[in-house]
Design a protein around this motif. Sequence first.
Motif, PDB file in Angstrom:
ATOM      1  N   PHE A   9       0.867  -1.184   0.000  1.00  0.00           N
ATOM      2  CA  PHE A   9       0.000   0.000   0.000  1.00  0.00           C
ATOM      3  C   PHE A   9       0.902   1.232   0.000  1.00  0.00           C
ATOM      4  CE2 PHE A   9      -1.656   3.396   2.609  1.00  0.00           C
ATOM      5  CZ  PHE A   9      -3.030   3.439   2.473  1.00  0.00           C
ATOM      6  N   ALA A  10       0.734   2.128  -0.975  1.00  0.00           N
ATOM      7  CA  ALA A  10       1.518   3.371  -1.049  1.00  0.00           C
ATOM      8  C   ALA A  10       0.563   4.561  -1.106  1.00  0.00           C
ATOM      9  CB  ALA A  10       2.432   3.367  -2.272  1.00  0.00           C
ATOM     10  N   ALA A  11       0.771   5.534  -0.244  1.00  0.00           N
ATOM     11  CA  ALA A  11      -0.093   6.720  -0.195  1.00  0.00           C
ATOM     12  C   ALA A  11       0.762   7.976  -0.154  1.00  0.00           C
ATOM     13  CB  ALA A  11      -1.013   6.673   1.021  1.00  0.00           C
ATOM     14  N   ASP A  12       0.257   9.026  -0.782  1.00  0.00           N
ATOM     15  CA  ASP A  12       0.980  10.292  -0.836  1.00  0.00           C
ATOM     16  C   ASP A  12      -0.047  11.414  -0.957  1.00  0.00           C
ATOM     17  OD1 ASP A  12       3.001  12.100  -0.934  1.00  0.00           O
ATOM     18  OD2 ASP A  12       3.921  11.368  -2.775  1.00  0.00           O
ATOM     19  N   ILE A  13       0.280  12.595  -0.436  1.00  0.00           N
ATOM     20  CA  ILE A  13      -0.642  13.734  -0.498  1.00  0.00           C
ATOM     21  C   ILE A  13      -0.475  14.459  -1.823  1.00  0.00           C
ATOM     22  CG2 ILE A  13      -1.221  15.977   0.518  1.00  0.00           C
ATOM     23  CD1 ILE A  13      -0.434  14.837   3.217  1.00  0.00           C
ATOM     24  N   ALA A  14      -1.565  14.694  -2.503  1.00  0.00           N
ATOM     25  CA  ALA A  14      -1.546  15.425  -3.768  1.00  0.00           C
ATOM     26  C   ALA A  14      -1.285  16.905  -3.497  1.00  0.00           C
ATOM     27  CB  ALA A  14      -2.876  15.246  -4.507  1.00  0.00           C
ATOM     28  N   GLY A  15      -0.302  17.488  -4.184  1.00  0.00           N
ATOM     29  CA  GLY A  15      -0.024  18.916  -4.051  1.00  0.00           C
ATOM     30  C   GLY A  15       0.526  19.319  -2.704  1.00  0.00           C
ATOM     31  N   TYR A  16       1.255  18.407  -2.053  1.00  0.00           N
ATOM     32  CA  TYR A  16       1.744  18.691  -0.700  1.00  0.00           C
ATOM     33  C   TYR A  16       2.706  19.880  -0.668  1.00  0.00           C
ATOM     34  CZ  TYR A  16       3.984  17.947   3.839  1.00  0.00           C
ATOM     35  OH  TYR A  16       4.478  18.116   5.100  1.00  0.00           O
ATOM     36  N   SER A  17       3.609  19.959  -1.646  1.00  0.00           N
ATOM     37  CA  SER A  17       4.582  21.062  -1.661  1.00  0.00           C
ATOM     38  C   SER A  17       3.883  22.406  -1.766  1.00  0.00           C
ATOM     39  CB  SER A  17       5.559  20.876  -2.827  1.00  0.00           C
ATOM     40  OG  SER A  17       6.317  19.698  -2.657  1.00  0.00           O
ATOM     41  N   ARG A  18       2.811  22.474  -2.579  1.00  0.00           N
ATOM     42  CA  ARG A  18       2.060  23.727  -2.698  1.00  0.00           C
ATOM     43  C   ARG A  18       1.393  24.077  -1.369  1.00  0.00           C
ATOM     44  NH1 ARG A  18      -3.076  24.697  -2.948  1.00  0.00           N
ATOM     45  NH2 ARG A  18      -3.622  22.514  -3.324  1.00  0.00           N
ATOM     46  N   LEU A  19       0.802  23.094  -0.712  1.00  0.00           N
ATOM     47  CA  LEU A  19       0.136  23.345   0.565  1.00  0.00           C
ATOM     48  C   LEU A  19       1.122  23.869   1.597  1.00  0.00           C
ATOM     49  CD1 LEU A  19      -2.089  20.131   0.714  1.00  0.00           C
ATOM     50  CD2 LEU A  19      -2.909  22.464   0.365  1.00  0.00           C
ATOM     51  N   VAL A  20       2.332  23.283   1.636  1.00  0.00           N
ATOM     52  CA  VAL A  20       3.357  23.735   2.579  1.00  0.00           C
ATOM     53  C   VAL A  20       3.786  25.155   2.262  1.00  0.00           C
ATOM     54  CG1 VAL A  20       5.726  23.365   3.362  1.00  0.00           C
ATOM     55  CG2 VAL A  20       4.180  21.429   3.130  1.00  0.00           C
ATOM     56  N   ALA A  21       3.981  25.444   0.967  1.00  0.00           N
ATOM     57  CA  ALA A  21       4.432  26.780   0.564  1.00  0.00           C
ATOM     58  C   ALA A  21       3.399  27.846   0.930  1.00  0.00           C
ATOM     59  CB  ALA A  21       4.718  26.807  -0.933  1.00  0.00           C
ATOM     60  N   GLU A  22       2.121  27.511   0.841  1.00  0.00           N
ATOM     61  CA  GLU A  22       1.069  28.488   1.124  1.00  0.00           C
ATOM     62  C   GLU A  22       0.891  28.723   2.627  1.00  0.00           C
ATOM     63  OE1 GLU A  22      -2.392  27.018  -0.800  1.00  0.00           O
ATOM     64  OE2 GLU A  22      -1.730  27.575  -2.811  1.00  0.00           O
ATOM     65  N   ASP A  23       0.952  27.674   3.415  1.00  0.00           N
ATOM     66  CA  ASP A  23       0.779  27.813   4.868  1.00  0.00           C
ATOM     67  C   ASP A  23       1.448  26.621   5.539  1.00  0.00           C
ATOM     68  OD1 ASP A  23      -0.025  28.083   7.512  1.00  0.00           O
ATOM     69  OD2 ASP A  23      -2.006  28.846   6.990  1.00  0.00           O
ATOM     70  N   GLU A  24       2.730  26.786   5.854  1.00  0.00           N
ATOM     71  CA  GLU A  24       3.534  25.670   6.343  1.00  0.00           C
ATOM     72  C   GLU A  24       3.007  25.111   7.664  1.00  0.00           C
ATOM     73  OE1 GLU A  24       8.116  24.911   7.868  1.00  0.00           O
ATOM     74  OE2 GLU A  24       7.592  26.757   6.837  1.00  0.00           O
ATOM     75  N   GLU A  25       2.770  25.963   8.641  1.00  0.00           N
ATOM     76  CA  GLU A  25       2.399  25.484   9.967  1.00  0.00           C
ATOM     77  C   GLU A  25       1.035  24.804   9.961  1.00  0.00           C
ATOM     78  OE1 GLU A  25       2.777  28.357  13.000  1.00  0.00           O
ATOM     79  OE2 GLU A  25       4.945  28.513  12.839  1.00  0.00           O
ATOM     80  N   GLU A  26       0.065  25.405   9.260  1.00  0.00           N
ATOM     81  CA  GLU A  26      -1.265  24.810   9.219  1.00  0.00           C
ATOM     82  C   GLU A  26      -1.225  23.477   8.493  1.00  0.00           C
ATOM     83  OE1 GLU A  26      -5.273  24.091   7.394  1.00  0.00           O
ATOM     84  OE2 GLU A  26      -3.418  24.610   6.365  1.00  0.00           O
ATOM     85  N   PRO A 279      -3.565  14.757  26.598  1.00  0.00           N
ATOM     86  CA  PRO A 279      -4.234  15.613  25.622  1.00  0.00           C
ATOM     87  C   PRO A 279      -3.301  16.694  25.109  1.00  0.00           C
ATOM     88  CG  PRO A 279      -5.633  15.242  27.547  1.00  0.00           C
ATOM     89  CD  PRO A 279      -4.296  14.654  27.872  1.00  0.00           C
ATOM     90  N   ILE A 280      -3.341  16.900  23.806  1.00  0.00           N
ATOM     91  CA  ILE A 280      -2.434  17.860  23.182  1.00  0.00           C
ATOM     92  C   ILE A 280      -3.188  19.128  22.825  1.00  0.00           C
ATOM     93  CG2 ILE A 280      -1.107  18.312  21.078  1.00  0.00           C
ATOM     94  CD1 ILE A 280      -0.181  15.494  21.148  1.00  0.00           C
ATOM     95  N   PRO A 281      -2.727  20.285  23.285  1.00  0.00           N
ATOM     96  CA  PRO A 281      -3.396  21.533  22.912  1.00  0.00           C
ATOM     97  C   PRO A 281      -3.159  21.846  21.452  1.00  0.00           C
ATOM     98  CG  PRO A 281      -1.368  21.997  24.117  1.00  0.00           C
ATOM     99  CD  PRO A 281      -1.558  20.503  24.141  1.00  0.00           C
ATOM    100  N   ALA A 282      -4.185  22.351  20.783  1.00  0.00           N
ATOM    101  CA  ALA A 282      -4.024  22.738  19.383  1.00  0.00           C
ATOM    102  C   ALA A 282      -3.211  24.019  19.317  1.00  0.00           C
ATOM    103  CB  ALA A 282      -5.394  22.968  18.747  1.00  0.00           C
ATOM    104  N   PRO A 283      -2.366  24.170  18.284  1.00  0.00           N
ATOM    105  CA  PRO A 283      -1.590  25.396  18.172  1.00  0.00           C
ATOM    106  C   PRO A 283      -2.509  26.594  17.988  1.00  0.00           C
ATOM    107  CG  PRO A 283      -1.396  24.053  16.193  1.00  0.00           C
ATOM    108  CD  PRO A 283      -2.106  23.229  17.208  1.00  0.00           C
ATOM    109  N   SER A 284      -2.143  27.709  18.581  1.00  0.00           N
ATOM    110  CA  SER A 284      -2.963  28.908  18.500  1.00  0.00           C
ATOM    111  C   SER A 284      -3.059  29.396  17.069  1.00  0.00           C
ATOM    112  CB  SER A 284      -2.350  30.007  19.371  1.00  0.00           C
ATOM    113  OG  SER A 284      -3.025  31.219  19.184  1.00  0.00           O
ATOM    114  N   ALA A 285      -4.299  29.702  16.632  1.00  0.00           N
ATOM    115  CA  ALA A 285      -4.495  30.163  15.266  1.00  0.00           C
ATOM    116  C   ALA A 285      -4.205  31.649  15.140  1.00  0.00           C
ATOM    117  CB  ALA A 285      -5.926  29.876  14.818  1.00  0.00           C
ATOM    118  N   SER A 286      -4.236  32.384  16.260  1.00  0.00           N
ATOM    119  CA  SER A 286      -4.051  33.822  16.204  1.00  0.00           C
ATOM    120  C   SER A 286      -2.617  34.203  16.546  1.00  0.00           C
ATOM    121  CB  SER A 286      -5.003  34.512  17.190  1.00  0.00           C
ATOM    122  OG  SER A 286      -4.776  34.025  18.499  1.00  0.00           O
ATOM    123  N   PRO A 287      -2.096  35.280  15.959  1.00  0.00           N
ATOM    124  CA  PRO A 287      -0.724  35.710  16.255  1.00  0.00           C
ATOM    125  C   PRO A 287      -0.578  36.109  17.718  1.00  0.00           C
ATOM    126  CG  PRO A 287      -1.607  36.822  14.302  1.00  0.00           C
ATOM    127  CD  PRO A 287      -2.758  36.135  14.964  1.00  0.00           C
TER     128      PRO A 287
END
Length: 562
Positions: A9-26, A279-287
């Motif tokens: 079984f092989a899986a990969d995210i389509a357009g992953y590099s673009r997604l990282v470039a647009e918003d790396e942390e999210e 439990p893991i806190p979600a990263p803050s969405a606001s600056p």
Amino acid sequence: MKRKIAAIFAADIAGYSRLVAEDEEETLRRLASYREVVDDFIAKAGGRIFNTAGDAVLAEFPSAVDAVRCAIDIQESLRTRNMAYPPSRQMSFRIGITIGDVVERDGDLLGDGVNIAARLEGLAEVGGICVSRAVHEQVVNKLSVQFADIGAQEVKNIPTPVHAYMVAMRREDGTYATPQVKKAAAKVAAAPVWTWPLVVAVVSVTGIGVTGFLYNTKLKQTASVAATPTAAPSATPSSMSSAMPSATPTAAAAAPSPMPTQMAKAPMAPSSASAATAPIPAPSASPMSGKFSADSVPFINERVRNFLAGDYSAAGDYKAFALNVGGFTGSALNQPSEEAARNAAIEQCQKRADAAQSPRRCEIYAVGNNVVYPHGKPPMPPQPWVRHDAMIERPFASKDFPMVREPQKVRIENMFVPAAKSRSVALGPGGQYFMVLGASSADDAARRSLESCGAIAGTACMVVAIDDNFVVPIPTLFRITGFFNAASNASIVAEARGEVVRKLGDAAGWNAVAVGTSGRAGLGLKAADEQTAVNSALADCTKRDSDCHVIAIGPFTVGPIN
């Protein structure tokens, strides 16, 4: 090495590099969440992850039926999650599956079977599944699945064409989408030899015309610029580098690839994106914003913090402070303007980061006495960050470092082992890791490694080593596949998860969790060694369920026995 037949079984995210470039942390945060889903489905279906590379996953299954059923479950689950995002930000996997003869070496699988699965994944639609003819023949009469025959496909580095089938994915209304076959680009017939002189002549004439046009345009632009009054030069900023400790931060950012963001796809060990034990806190969405406080600044060592609490806080405007997640910093005091302070602080920080080959860019954290950092606080696990337990602690050995491949273990051996105390390594659920070396104390090293690792991973990390010891149990009887979170683990039946969480609690020593076919959990708690915990968990499970197997040891999910 041994050979075997397996469903790959092989899986990969389509357009992953673009997604990282647009918003790396999210993107990294969502990758961790989606990988938790993928890993849980694979484990539940009896699969084993044998390799990962950034956003890619390679797994083996005992049967093609299990592999295809798992792939469908994954795609349908992730499709539901993607509905919360606009199309441009949706994170969808492509999946390829084949049956092949593979070679097993040190837990990894090699051979044409693995390569063909990866090529089939490339043929799949976004959010779709592509399988080989061998898989189709195994599942066509066993699963209620529709297929589209796309015929023999020529794929890279495979000498013979691969006959492939697309799995028709179900729509929201219950109907099935018709897979769209990727068409290869048509081959262009070679031009007759006599046409080449004509082509050369046309290109030459065109080139002369374009050159003349560009030359005239340049003359006009030059004349226009010459007629524009020149702006008065601004005062040269005088960065107060001597006012701030200039020692390079002794932190080493690392991940299962050369870049901490995992953008490169170097092979790495199986890794789960499950949450950590607590439990893991979600990263803050606001600056981050508000009044500047030296105590709240992340990533930095105590020397820099003392400078910020003293010289920086006492200085008047204009001033600025910059940092990156690796702990590199820069500051500028008593500048002629806010812009000059910003520029000087960024320049100083980036020079230090570049000199140490830190791949993370510097950003402004504070201007004057106001925080303007564009990111939220790094996600952190609850305290205490380290719990010393003589029963599970053992000497640190790079070869046993979990969830990373050999090149990363060599890097850890060369950097972490000989470094001065205090030192710490934090590990993320996606296989990211961050080392802090030569800190002022073990607590300081632990905090900084967790902050930097959390910022890179987008989710809370876990300290696995302090100075010369592992401070969490490192399984040796099983293969570590990720972080364990009893509250959300899909292998455990939902109504039993709360009791598992409660019983694990603060249990010292070695703890193991086993489950059976019905998802009933058995626990081995407070054992003096790994084997005792495993035996106790299996014995406890057999009282409630059948065909029990171990799924977790300490804070880690585990796979089949090595």
